[in-house]
Design an enzyme around this catalytic site. Sequence first.
Site, PDB file in Angstrom:
ATOM      1  N   ILE A 130      59.771   2.232   5.758  1.00 50.77           N
ATOM      2  CA  ILE A 130      58.726   3.230   6.030  1.00 50.77           C
ATOM      3  C   ILE A 130      59.360   4.602   6.288  1.00 50.77           C
ATOM      4  CG2 ILE A 130      56.704   3.777   7.445  1.00 50.77           C
ATOM      5  CD1 ILE A 130      56.516   0.746   8.114  1.00 50.77           C
TER       6      ILE A 130
ATOM      7  N   ASP B 288      70.556   6.971  11.228  1.00 53.72           N
ATOM      8  CA  ASP B 288      70.322   5.550  10.913  1.00 53.72           C
ATOM      9  C   ASP B 288      71.671   4.827  10.932  1.00 53.72           C
ATOM     10  OD1 ASP B 288      67.778   4.111   9.037  1.00 53.72           O
ATOM     11  OD2 ASP B 288      69.651   3.042   9.385  1.00 53.72           O
ATOM     12  N   ASN B 289      71.675   3.608  11.470  1.00 53.17           N
ATOM     13  CA  ASN B 289      72.940   2.850  11.482  1.00 53.17           C
ATOM     14  C   ASN B 289      73.090   1.948  10.255  1.00 53.17           C
ATOM     15  OD1 ASN B 289      71.187   0.779  11.992  1.00 53.17           O
ATOM     16  ND2 ASN B 289      71.952   0.299  14.043  1.00 53.17           N
TER      17      ASN B 289
ATOM     18  N   SER C 181      62.476  -5.714  13.560  1.00 51.44           N
ATOM     19  CA  SER C 181      61.040  -6.033  13.506  1.00 51.44           C
ATOM     20  C   SER C 181      60.713  -7.399  12.902  1.00 51.44           C
ATOM     21  CB  SER C 181      60.287  -4.916  12.772  1.00 51.44           C
ATOM     22  OG  SER C 181      60.837  -4.700  11.502  1.00 51.44           O
TER      23      SER C 181
ATOM     24  N   TYR D  55      58.913  -9.041  20.007  1.00 48.43           N
ATOM     25  CA  TYR D  55      58.893  -7.827  19.169  1.00 48.43           C
ATOM     26  C   TYR D  55      57.752  -6.900  19.611  1.00 48.43           C
ATOM     27  CZ  TYR D  55      57.422  -4.999  15.181  1.00 48.43           C
ATOM     28  OH  TYR D  55      56.995  -3.967  14.394  1.00 48.43           O
TER      29      TYR D  55
ATOM     30  N   HIS E  60      57.871 -10.440   4.517  1.00 49.01           N
ATOM     31  CA  HIS E  60      56.494  -9.971   4.323  1.00 49.01           C
ATOM     32  C   HIS E  60      55.860 -10.562   3.062  1.00 49.01           C
ATOM     33  CE1 HIS E  60      57.939  -6.432   6.851  1.00 49.01           C
ATOM     34  NE2 HIS E  60      57.072  -7.097   7.584  1.00 49.01           N
TER      35      HIS E  60
HETATM   36  N1  LIG Z   1      56.737  -2.979   7.919  1.00 49.68           N
HETATM   37  C1  LIG Z   1      55.620  -3.177   8.620  1.00 49.68           C
HETATM   38  O1  LIG Z   1      54.634  -3.755   8.132  1.00 49.68           O
HETATM   39  C2  LIG Z   1      55.519  -2.664  10.038  1.00 49.68           C
HETATM   40  C3  LIG Z   1      54.337  -2.909  10.744  1.00 49.68           C
HETATM   41  C4  LIG Z   1      54.224  -2.422  12.062  1.00 49.68           C
HETATM   42  C5  LIG Z   1      55.264  -1.675  12.627  1.00 49.68           C
HETATM   43  N2  LIG Z   1      56.406  -1.458  11.920  1.00 49.68           N
HETATM   44  C6  LIG Z   1      57.478  -0.663  12.552  1.00 49.68           C
HETATM   45  O2  LIG Z   1      57.810   0.422  11.700  1.00 49.68           O
HETATM   46  C7  LIG Z   1      59.193   0.746  11.796  1.00 49.68           C
HETATM   47  C8  LIG Z   1      59.825   0.752  10.427  1.00 49.68           C
HETATM   48  O3  LIG Z   1      59.654  -0.515   9.813  1.00 49.68           O
HETATM   49  P1  LIG Z   1      60.367  -0.836   8.427  1.00 49.68           P
HETATM   50  O4  LIG Z   1      59.614  -1.968   7.804  1.00 49.68           O
HETATM   51  O5  LIG Z   1      60.575   0.430   7.684  1.00 49.68           O
HETATM   52  O6  LIG Z   1      61.757  -1.389   8.969  1.00 49.68           O
HETATM   53  P2  LIG Z   1      63.241  -1.182   8.386  1.00 49.68           P
HETATM   54  O7  LIG Z   1      64.076  -2.258   8.983  1.00 49.68           O
HETATM   55  O8  LIG Z   1      63.202  -1.070   6.903  1.00 49.68           O
HETATM   56  O9  LIG Z   1      63.659   0.226   8.989  1.00 49.68           O
HETATM   57  C9  LIG Z   1      64.231   0.410  10.273  1.00 49.68           C
HETATM   58  C10 LIG Z   1      65.408   1.369  10.126  1.00 49.68           C
HETATM   59  O10 LIG Z   1      65.953   1.647  11.412  1.00 49.68           O
HETATM   60  C11 LIG Z   1      67.380   1.503  11.375  1.00 49.68           C
HETATM   61  N3  LIG Z   1      67.799   1.133  12.729  1.00 49.68           N
HETATM   62  C12 LIG Z   1      67.426   0.031  13.445  1.00 49.68           C
HETATM   63  N4  LIG Z   1      67.988   0.053  14.661  1.00 49.68           N
HETATM   64  C13 LIG Z   1      68.733   1.189  14.747  1.00 49.68           C
HETATM   65  C14 LIG Z   1      69.534   1.791  15.762  1.00 49.68           C
HETATM   66  N5  LIG Z   1      69.720   1.207  16.944  1.00 49.68           N
HETATM   67  N6  LIG Z   1      70.147   2.968  15.497  1.00 49.68           N
HETATM   68  C15 LIG Z   1      69.987   3.567  14.296  1.00 49.68           C
HETATM   69  N7  LIG Z   1      69.227   3.066  13.300  1.00 49.68           N
HETATM   70  C16 LIG Z   1      68.599   1.899  13.521  1.00 49.68           C
HETATM   71  C17 LIG Z   1      67.625   0.459  10.305  1.00 49.68           C
HETATM   72  O11 LIG Z   1      68.923   0.512   9.748  1.00 49.68           O
HETATM   73  C18 LIG Z   1      66.543   0.799   9.289  1.00 49.68           C
HETATM   74  O12 LIG Z   1      66.982   1.757   8.348  1.00 49.68           O
HETATM   75  C19 LIG Z   1      59.803  -0.287  12.746  1.00 49.68           C
HETATM   76  O13 LIG Z   1      59.910   0.305  14.012  1.00 49.68           O
HETATM   77  C20 LIG Z   1      58.783  -1.419  12.744  1.00 49.68           C
HETATM   78  O14 LIG Z   1      58.804  -2.108  13.956  1.00 49.68           O
HETATM   79  C21 LIG Z   1      56.557  -1.926  10.646  1.00 49.68           C
HETATM   80  O1  LIG Z   2      55.577 -16.284   2.583  1.00 45.41           O
HETATM   81  C1  LIG Z   2      54.596 -15.929   3.265  1.00 45.41           C
HETATM   82  C2  LIG Z   2      54.639 -14.788   4.106  1.00 45.41           C
HETATM   83  C3  LIG Z   2      53.512 -14.477   4.850  1.00 45.41           C
HETATM   84  N1  LIG Z   2      52.393 -15.261   4.768  1.00 45.41           N
HETATM   85  C4  LIG Z   2      51.182 -14.887   5.551  1.00 45.41           C
HETATM   86  O2  LIG Z   2      50.795 -13.605   5.131  1.00 45.41           O
HETATM   87  C5  LIG Z   2      50.232 -12.857   6.222  1.00 45.41           C
HETATM   88  C6  LIG Z   2      50.996 -11.545   6.363  1.00 45.41           C
HETATM   89  O3  LIG Z   2      52.326 -11.863   6.805  1.00 45.41           O
HETATM   90  P1  LIG Z   2      53.489 -10.766   6.891  1.00 45.41           P
HETATM   91  O4  LIG Z   2      53.536  -9.990   5.615  1.00 45.41           O
HETATM   92  O5  LIG Z   2      54.720 -11.484   7.328  1.00 45.41           O
HETATM   93  O6  LIG Z   2      52.970  -9.765   8.009  1.00 45.41           O
HETATM   94  P2  LIG Z   2      52.516 -10.043   9.506  1.00 45.41           P
HETATM   95  O7  LIG Z   2      53.090 -11.267  10.045  1.00 45.41           O
HETATM   96  O8  LIG Z   2      51.011  -9.914   9.531  1.00 45.41           O
HETATM   97  O9  LIG Z   2      53.218  -8.840  10.274  1.00 45.41           O
HETATM   98  C7  LIG Z   2      53.218  -7.469   9.813  1.00 45.41           C
HETATM   99  O10 LIG Z   2      52.085  -6.834  10.303  1.00 45.41           O
HETATM  100  C8  LIG Z   2      52.012  -6.768  11.720  1.00 45.41           C
HETATM  101  C9  LIG Z   2      50.766  -6.053  12.107  1.00 45.41           C
HETATM  102  O11 LIG Z   2      49.631  -6.571  11.488  1.00 45.41           O
HETATM  103  C10 LIG Z   2      53.215  -5.995  12.238  1.00 45.41           C
HETATM  104  O12 LIG Z   2      53.185  -6.008  13.620  1.00 45.41           O
HETATM  105  C11 LIG Z   2      54.507  -6.644  11.775  1.00 45.41           C
HETATM  106  O13 LIG Z   2      55.587  -5.811  12.161  1.00 45.41           O
HETATM  107  C12 LIG Z   2      54.472  -6.761  10.266  1.00 45.41           C
HETATM  108  O14 LIG Z   2      55.615  -7.458   9.833  1.00 45.41           O
HETATM  109  C13 LIG Z   2      50.362 -13.772   7.453  1.00 45.41           C
HETATM  110  O15 LIG Z   2      49.145 -14.409   7.657  1.00 45.41           O
HETATM  111  C14 LIG Z   2      51.431 -14.794   7.045  1.00 45.41           C
HETATM  112  O16 LIG Z   2      51.235 -16.062   7.647  1.00 45.41           O
HETATM  113  C15 LIG Z   2      52.341 -16.357   3.944  1.00 45.41           C
HETATM  114  O17 LIG Z   2      51.330 -17.051   3.873  1.00 45.41           O
HETATM  115  N2  LIG Z   2      53.456 -16.648   3.215  1.00 45.41           N
END
Ligand SMILES: NC(=O)c1ccc[n+]([C@@H]2O[C@H](COP(=O)([O-])OP(=O)(O)OC[C@H]3O[C@@H](n4cnc5c(N)ncnc54)[C@H](O)[C@@H]3O)[C@@H](O)[C@H]2O)c1
Ligand SMILES: O=c1ccn([C@@H]2O[C@H](COP(=O)(O)OP(=O)(O)O[C@H]3O[C@H](CO)[C@@H](O)[C@H](O)[C@H]3O)[C@@H](O)[C@H]2O)c(=O)[nH]1
Length: 329
Positions: free
Chosen positions: A13, A32-33, A78, A142, A190
Site C-alpha cells: 500500500i 523502509d527496512n 500484518s 495484530y 490474501h
Molecule cells: N493489506 C491489507 O489488506 C491491509 C488491511 C488493513 C491494514 N493494513 C495495514 O496497512 C499497512 C501496509 O500494509 P501492506 O499490505 O502494504 O504491507 P507490506 O508488508 O507490503 O508493507 C509494510 C512495509 O513496511 C516495512 N516495514 C515493516 N516494519 C518496518 C520497520 N520496523 N522499519 C522500517 N520499515 C518497516 C516493510 O518492509 C514493508 O515495506 C500495514 O500497516 C498493515 O497493517 C493492510
Molecule cells: O486462501 C484463502 C485466503 C483467504 N480466504 C478467505 O478470504 C477472506 C479474505 O481473507 P484475506 O484476504 O486473508 O483477508 P482478511 O483475513 O479479511 O484480512 C485483511 O483484511 C482485514 C480487514 O478486513 C485486515 O485487518 C487485514 O490486515 C487484511 O489482511 C477471508 O474470509 C478468508 O477466510 C480463503 O477462503 N482462502
Amino acid sequence: MKTILVAGGAGYIGSHMVALLVKRGYEVVVADNLRTGHWQAVKGARKMYVGDLRDGAFLHQIFTENKIDGVINFAAFSLVGESVTNPLKYYGNNVEGAVSLLSAMQAHGVDKIVFSSTAAAYGEPEKQPIEEGDRTEPTNPYGATKLAIENMLKWCDCAYNIRYVALRYFNAAGSDTEAGIGEDHNPESHLIPLVMKTALGQRDHIGIFGEDYPTPDGTCVRDYIHVKDLAEAHLLALEYLERGGSSDVFNLGNGAGYSVREIIETARRITGKEIKAVVEPRRGGDPSVLIASNKKAAEVLGWKPVLGLDQIVSDAWAWHSGHPNGYEG
Ligand SMILES: NC(=O)c1ccc[n+]([C@@H]2O[C@H](COP(=O)([O-])OP(=O)(O)OC[C@H]3O[C@@H](n4cnc5c(N)ncnc54)[C@H](O)[C@@H]3O)[C@@H](O)[C@H]2O)c1
Ligand SMILES: O=c1ccn([C@@H]2O[C@H](COP(=O)(O)OP(=O)(O)O[C@H]3O[C@H](CO)[C@@H](O)[C@H](O)[C@H]3O)[C@@H](O)[C@H]2O)c(=O)[nH]1
C-alpha cells in the site's frame, strides 16, 4: 512544495501512496527496512532510506536531512495468524516502531501523521456496516497492536499536539497498472492475489476457508477496497490535517460485501481461467462478515471510493499476469 515521509513506502500500500504523492506534486522521502517491501516498488521518491523505524539514529538522520511536513506510517507486520503465535514480534515491531517514529516527530517539531490502522481493530463486529464508534475488541495481537497505536496517538495529541488521522482499512486489493506496481507478499495470505496465482497455474487450487458461515452462500463476506482509492483517502487525510483538522479515526471500505465464492466467480469471468476451488476447514479467527460504513470519511474527508470489484480484480490480474514472479521478474 511539501515533503512527506512515507514509512513503509516500499510495501504494497505504501508504494501506491508514494506513486500518488509524486503524481500530485509532493516531495517524497521513504523509510523502509525492506523486510517485506521491495525497493523496485518505490517510484519517483526523492530519497529512499533503508533502515528500521526502531533505530532512533536512523530516524534522526532522516528528520535532520529533510524538512518533513507530514508523516504517513505504513510500516508494520500484518499477518494475523503469525501474530497469534508470536505476539511479541508484533508488539516489538508495530508498537515500538510507532513509539520511535512519534519520538522523532516530537523531537523535530513535526505535528501531522496519517496512520494505517485496520478493520481488525474491531474484532467480532456487533453490527453491519461497522461504524467508527462501534466496539473495538481485537481478536488477535495484530489488531491489538494497531489499536494500541491508535490510543498512543490520542495521548501524543494531548501531550505534544501531534495531530493524527488513523485509517481503518478493510480488505485492500488491486494495483496501479499505470505506475507498474502491485501486491507482492511472500508468503502471500490474501484471497485475491492467491486466486490470481491459481489463475496463472502457480497453484493447483484456491482453498475456500469454510462454507458453513451464516452468509448467503456460506462463505465469508469482506469489503474489498482498491489500493488506489485507499491512497486517495490518505491524501485527503493529509490535506485535512494541513487545514487544521482535528485528530480522528475513519473506516476505509467500499461499503459493499462480497463472499469468497463471489470473488472466485468474478476472477473466473475476468481472467477467463477455470480457477479450481476446494472447500477447506475454517481458518481460525475469521469473522463471518466485515463491511465498512464509509459515511464518516465521505462527510469529513470528502472521500468517495470510485473503483469497484471488477476494477479491483482486473487490475490485480494485470499486475499478476504481467509480473508472475512479482518484483523478481
Ligand atoms: N493489506 C491489507 O489488506 C491491509 C488491511 C488493513 C491494514 N493494513 C495495514 O496497512 C499497512 C501496509 O500494509 P501492506 O499490505 O502494504 O504491507 P507490506 O508488508 O507490503 O508493507 C509494510 C512495509 O513496511 C516495512 N516495514 C515493516 N516494519 C518496518 C520497520 N520496523 N522499519 C522500517 N520499515 C518497516 C516493510 O518492509 C514493508 O515495506 C500495514 O500497516 C498493515 O497493517 C493492510
Ligand atoms: O486462501 C484463502 C485466503 C483467504 N480466504 C478467505 O478470504 C477472506 C479474505 O481473507 P484475506 O484476504 O486473508 O483477508 P482478511 O483475513 O479479511 O484480512 C485483511 O483484511 C482485514 C480487514 O478486513 C485486515 O485487518 C487485514 O490486515 C487484511 O489482511 C477471508 O474470509 C478468508 O477466510 C480463503 O477462503 N482462502
